[in-house]
Every structure is written in structure tokens, then in C-alpha cells.
Scaffold this active site. Sequence first.
Site, mmCIF file in Angstrom:
data_model
loop_
_atom_site.group_PDB
_atom_site.id
_atom_site.type_symbol
_atom_site.label_atom_id
_atom_site.label_comp_id
_atom_site.label_asym_id
_atom_site.label_seq_id
_atom_site.Cartn_x
_atom_site.Cartn_y
_atom_site.Cartn_z
ATOM 1 C CG ASP A 79 8.257 -8.980 -6.883
ATOM 2 O OD1 ASP A 79 7.081 -9.368 -6.784
ATOM 3 O OD2 ASP A 79 8.619 -8.085 -7.675
ATOM 4 C CG ASP A 80 3.682 -10.382 -3.125
ATOM 5 O OD1 ASP A 80 3.713 -10.102 -1.910
ATOM 6 O OD2 ASP A 80 2.631 -10.496 -3.777
ATOM 7 C CE LYS A 156 6.567 -5.141 -9.504
ATOM 8 N NZ LYS A 156 6.848 -6.558 -9.905
ATOM 9 C CG ASP A 158 1.910 -5.468 -8.246
ATOM 10 O OD1 ASP A 158 1.228 -5.068 -9.202
ATOM 11 O OD2 ASP A 158 2.439 -6.602 -8.220
ATOM 12 C CB SER A 190 2.423 -2.024 -11.107
ATOM 13 O OG SER A 190 3.638 -2.637 -10.772
ATOM 14 N NE ARG A 215 5.870 -5.040 -15.738
ATOM 15 C CZ ARG A 215 5.360 -6.096 -15.086
ATOM 16 N NH1 ARG A 215 5.718 -6.344 -13.840
ATOM 17 N NH2 ARG A 215 4.496 -6.892 -15.693
ATOM 18 C CG ASP A 219 3.502 -10.063 -13.656
ATOM 19 O OD1 ASP A 219 3.601 -8.825 -13.737
ATOM 20 O OD2 ASP A 219 3.199 -10.653 -12.598
#
Length: 590
Positions: A79-80, A156, A158, A190, A215, A219
Site C-alpha cells: 500500500d502507501d 490500487k 487511490d 478508489s 472502493r 477506510d
Amino acid sequence: MHLAVLLVASVLSVGTLALDNGLMRTPPMGWLAWERFRCDIDCDQDPKNCISENLFTDMADRLSQDGWKDLGYVYVNIDDCWSSKERDEKGRLQPDPKRFPGGIPKLARYMHDRGLKLGIYGDMGTLTCGGYPGTPLDKIKMDAQTFAEWEVDMLKLDGCYSNEIEQQQGYPLMSKALNATGRPIAYSCSWPAYQGGLPPKVNYTLLGEICNLWRNYGDIQDSWDSVLNIIDWFFDNQDIIGPAAGPGRWNDPDMLIVGDFGLSTDQSRTQMALWAIMAAPLFMSNDLRTISSEARSILQNKIAISINQDPLGFQGRRLLKEKSGIEVFWRALSDNASALVFFSRRTDMPYRYKTSLSKLNYTSGYYKGSRFPGPEFPIPVQSIGRLSARSKVVDVFTQKGSSLKDSEDFVVSVNPTGVVMWYVSAPAQLNLRQFQIGGNMKGPADRRGDHQCSAVKVLAVWEHDVGENGGTEKAGQCRKDPSEGRGGSAVKNLGEAARKVRNRRGRERGREGERVQEGAEPGSQCVPADAHFALSVINGRCPGQKSDSAALSSGCSAAPATLAEADQSPPDTTGPTHLRRRPHFRDFNS
């Protein structure tokens, strides 16, 4: 108690077309770093838990060695906070050199060598949510090509530090850029979460055309309140978002936090059960190196995973909310099966909830309990059991079976904030009228619409005995008998034949053969001399026939001459995957 009529066909009414990459035909499963490990980049003080290649190789080892991969958990997703704060001299993204000294390509090879897949994180804006370089519009093609060259398997994307117009342009552009690389890269968007998750700002038809999953909501946090808020939002809006989901395009309620710190055992089962009902992606975010045996047993529950991974891809729905605090959820599964969840919002004590299958709008019939075939996985749902033990009501978490008539009241005891989850197979007395092509679909009694199958047939499957000399016996003849009653007589005769076979001793079991009796009337029967039977509903062709059209016009007048001929009949490769005839039947209760 009045239940709203459910039209299963509405699942596809949005008319969405999945992203044309052939990926994620069932909800993706794996492990994702964010909720458990966040943006911990202090590898000097916290080397075990910081965002680094060591963390991801550790999780890969656990997935491959502790049975997770074999159950379908194959993605390891960064992830980030993985990248350097600056792009390289060519303007390309680059990983932090201290925390990822081998680079992303080395990490991808590590995953692929273990049969796993690597996911990575990006952001539509100028910066990621954690303040690292984002992917603005002018960098989309470059970043897509970079990810492909690194052999990444999922992205993914965002939406921090971007506006509505940039998102409208950027998310479709990234989808096109990923496809243009020639590498299959699953795409998680997202976008809807930044636009409130609902129309008119969110176009689910478009999302289904450009993204594999998305999404919808905020979160998840490591708390029961967070899980409950997500459950409420998804099921309060089920009529809007449910039809958008299907093979290759999934609503994503966010990560599984089972095994972390915020959920009790009952609440952990609740999350697993309702994520399975929602056909949600199953991305765990926990520490697989230290996970408890209790949490592992929930996440590795084979029946729950089988329900989640059902190839039909229907997103389940809430059927009713009771004043007592009990809610009932339902999901249609392949082969006329279904899943039920009884969920308690109560916080005081276990509640004994009384209802019946008929009150939940199930078709009439006798639902006979039996042990679910756990040792074999994945489980072809249409292959569960013989006729005598084919129709089951099985508790997913205790794996205990029960026998029910549709009109018979039953009581389930549901713990506070917990669930009772059932796998419900088709009734023993098959109600063929619910499968009528062009008929209206009414609630849990009905599983398929006419958009899914060109025809519906009764499949009679038998396993032949082999003689002492190893020779293969002739398959029995199939006939229609107009004098027999509707449904029940055929089932009775089949059961008698099955009992005769089971009473025979001293014979070796031979190879398994199958034939399809197409377009059968409910009173028809197929009784080989030495056989035991199971009935299912399937879309296929008669062994030895070249096409479905021939079968539909003539029916299967006789079985193949030998079992070898049956085995050589090519599997049906037309129509939806969940309705294709499989070349062999496996009896998990023998």
C-alpha cells in the site's frame, strides 16, 4: 412476515461489462499491508514491522507455507509509503532504496516463484495520501508501463490530492494504459469512495467497464464500530450497488481485520460471513507471523471461502431486519444452493431466533443435513454428495448438518454481535418449475434468470462398478416413463437403485462416467442396472453429441456405449462458467 420480492436477474440489469483483462472472475483474495502496518517507515527502530521488502517477503512466506495460498489467498499487496519521495531522473516512480534495496522487480519475482501475485499502490493526484509522489494525468502512461515492466499483477489507485474532473479523466485513462501494456494487471479504483459511493456522481456502469474492483466507502479501522458502519452502508444501499457486482467487477468494502486487535471472535466471524455474502474481495490486513489459531480458523474456513468464491458472482443482500435485533442475509449460489446468515445486533445475551425456510421464501422440499465435504477444496458445488445426502443445511462455522422441511420451524441461537451462517443446498425433491426459462424469479426459491442459461437439464450421474477382470461395463439406458408421477417417483426410483448398488460387496469401484438427460420432464428417470445416482441442474450436452442444439431437439435417448466414451466427451465450453458440464463427478461423501 412479508419479504420483498427478489429478482436475481436484476444483478445484471445495470448492463455493465467487466474490464477486458480476463482477471478476477471471482473475488480476489490475499494480504494487504495498510490497516495493520499503515505508513510505518522507521526500519531502524521497528525493522520487523516497517514498510519494507522484508515485511512483504515474510508475508509471502506465510501465505505459501501456512496453507493460505492453497485456499486462494494469493495477492501480496503493497500500500502507501513504499516509494522514494522523488521520481528518478527519467521521471519514473522508484521504491525507497533503503527499505526496498532489491527493487520492485526482485520482490515480484519472489512472489511469482512461490505462486503468488504482487500488488502495488498508486494515487490519482499529485501526491499519495501519505505524501509520496502521485500519478497525475501526465504521468499515467509512464507509471502504467513502469508497473508492467516491474511485473506487478495488481494496481490500487487511490484518489488523494485530486479533484473531481481529474478523477473523471484519470481513472478511465489508467485502465486504458494498463491494458495497453500487454501485461494482465488487475485494477482497483478508489474513485467512488471520493464521490460518495452513490449515483448520480458514481456511474457503476462505467466502473464495471474500466475497473476490476472499486472502493465504495471509507477506510476500515480496527474496531467493531467501523465494521458495523460498513455493513450498514453496503446493505442499506444494496439495491443500488449490488447489481453492479459480478465476475471481474466487485464492490470492495475494504480489508478483513480478523486477527488484529479490535474484534472479538464472534465479531470476526461476522465480518468473514458478511464479506462472503457480499462477494467481497478478501484481503486480510493482519500479521500472519503471529496470528492466533482462532483467527486463522475463521479466515481459512473452507465453506465460507467457497461461498465467497462462488462463480455465479451474485452479491448477496439483507432479507429482513427484526425488531429483536436479528437480521437475515441471503446469497444465491451455483446449482440452486444458497447461503444464509443470521446476525444479531444485540449486546446483551444470545438470542433464540425462530423462523422457517418457507418464511424466508424458500421453495418447498426436504433439506437433509450432512457433513460438508471439507477435506477437498475447492469444492464444485454441484458435486456435493449422493442423492441420499445431496441436500444439506450445514452450519459454516461448526460444520454440523441438520435436516429441515421448508415448512418446519427452527431456532438458531445467535451470540451478541455474532452470526450463524448456513450453506443451504437444493431440496431433495427438485422443483423444476423454478428453473423455467423466461419465468419470473421470486426470492430465495429462485437462483437463475433466463439471461444465464440457454436451457436447463436434469443431470443423472452414476459411478459404475468394474468387473473382476477390469473390463468396463455398458452404461444403462435412459428412458422417459409417462406413467411415473412428477418428480417424487423419479427420485424414489433413483434412490432405490442407489441403495441396491451400495449393498453390493466385493466389487471395485470403477472410473466415473456421466450422461446428461436433456430437457427432461419431472417424471422421467434414468436407471442403469449398477449405479448410484446424484441429481443436479446443469447446462451441458449429451456425451457424444456435437452441440447443445442436437441435445435439445432429441434429448439423450441412451447413455454412451462405455464409460470411456463418456469420459472422452468434451466438456461444454459455452455459456457461463458456472453452468458448464464438468467431465467427471466426484462423490465427497463416499
